[in-house]
Design a protein around this motif. Structure first.
Motif, mmCIF file in Angstrom:
data_model
loop_
_atom_site.group_PDB
_atom_site.id
_atom_site.type_symbol
_atom_site.label_atom_id
_atom_site.label_comp_id
_atom_site.label_asym_id
_atom_site.label_seq_id
_atom_site.Cartn_x
_atom_site.Cartn_y
_atom_site.Cartn_z
ATOM 1 N N GLY A 25 -9.184 7.651 27.347
ATOM 2 C CA GLY A 25 -8.795 8.588 28.392
ATOM 3 C C GLY A 25 -9.702 8.570 29.606
ATOM 4 O O GLY A 25 -9.838 9.581 30.287
ATOM 5 N N LEU A 26 -10.318 7.418 29.874
ATOM 6 C CA LEU A 26 -11.213 7.278 31.024
ATOM 7 C C LEU A 26 -10.701 6.196 31.960
ATOM 8 O O LEU A 26 -10.263 5.143 31.500
ATOM 9 N N TYR A 31 -15.706 5.502 33.508
ATOM 10 C CA TYR A 31 -16.526 4.895 32.455
ATOM 11 C C TYR A 31 -17.838 4.366 33.029
ATOM 12 O O TYR A 31 -18.923 4.600 32.497
ATOM 13 N N ARG A 32 -17.734 3.659 34.135
ATOM 14 C CA ARG A 32 -18.935 3.086 34.752
ATOM 15 C C ARG A 32 -19.861 4.168 35.298
ATOM 16 O O ARG A 32 -21.076 4.053 35.200
ATOM 17 N N HIS A 98 -18.882 7.932 26.562
ATOM 18 C CA HIS A 98 -19.284 6.624 27.075
ATOM 19 C C HIS A 98 -19.680 5.701 25.928
ATOM 20 O O HIS A 98 -19.297 4.540 25.892
ATOM 21 N N ARG A 99 -20.419 6.219 24.990
ATOM 22 C CA ARG A 99 -20.855 5.416 23.847
ATOM 23 C C ARG A 99 -19.645 4.925 23.046
ATOM 24 O O ARG A 99 -19.566 3.755 22.683
ATOM 25 N N SER A 100 -18.692 5.807 22.790
ATOM 26 C CA SER A 100 -17.524 5.406 21.995
ATOM 27 C C SER A 100 -16.651 4.410 22.758
ATOM 28 O O SER A 100 -16.058 3.514 22.156
ATOM 29 N N ALA A 101 -16.565 4.538 24.079
ATOM 30 C CA ALA A 101 -15.769 3.606 24.874
ATOM 31 C C ALA A 101 -16.479 2.267 25.061
ATOM 32 O O ALA A 101 -15.837 1.260 25.366
ATOM 33 N N GLY A 102 -17.793 2.233 24.853
ATOM 34 C CA GLY A 102 -18.567 1.014 25.059
ATOM 35 C C GLY A 102 -18.115 -0.144 24.193
ATOM 36 O O GLY A 102 -18.039 -1.289 24.653
ATOM 37 N N ASP A 103 -17.816 0.128 22.931
ATOM 38 C CA ASP A 103 -17.345 -0.940 22.044
ATOM 39 C C ASP A 103 -16.013 -1.505 22.529
ATOM 40 O O ASP A 103 -15.811 -2.720 22.524
ATOM 41 N N THR A 104 -15.120 -0.623 22.932
ATOM 42 C CA THR A 104 -13.825 -1.064 23.457
ATOM 43 C C THR A 104 -14.029 -1.923 24.707
ATOM 44 O O THR A 104 -13.414 -2.986 24.843
#
Length: 132
Positions: A25-26, A31-32, A98-104
């Protein structure tokens, strides 16, 4: 080579944007922005510094931070020494998102570059090795 790099960038950015939006949802700029804030001392940056890092104008960054604020991922804070200075500050929820989206983000980037059907990525890797 430059035009191939621009085309590859557009393709990869599109894939990254879709993956981060769909999975977390970002928007890609959101995200950046969270990443820059997470890396900053005390988790905060002056709005103009965030603007420069993102390559966006001040108005766009103000709207972006407004969206992050509405989602509870960051907030605006006034500089105690200079009331004209406005900071963006990441929240714990923002750090976690941010941490959870980092892997994606990393997985999508790796896959997009690995699947590139032209020799642009190979040429960039060769150029990078020569620069080292």
């Amino acid at each position: 080579m430059w035009s191939r790099l621009i085309a590859l960038h557009a393709q990869v950015e599109g894939r990254l944007a879709a993956a981060v939006q769909r999975g977390h949802g970002l928007g890609l700029s959101e995200y950046r922005a969270l990443g820059f804030l997470a890396e900053a001392p005390d988790g905060e940056l002056r709005m103009q510094d965030l603007s420069a890092r993102l390559g966006l104008n001040q108005s766009s960054v103000t709207r972006l931070v407004g969206r992050l604020d509405a989602a509870g991922l960051a907030y605006r804070d006034l500089c105690p020494d200079d009331r004209r200075g406005v900071y963006a500050v990441i929240t714990d929820k923002g750090r976690e998102r941010h941490r959870s989206a980092g892997d994606t983000y990393r997985d999508t980037l790796t896959l997009a570059l690995d699947e590139s059907d032209d020799d642009t990525v190979a040429a960039l890797r060769r150029a990078h090795v020569r620069l080292l």
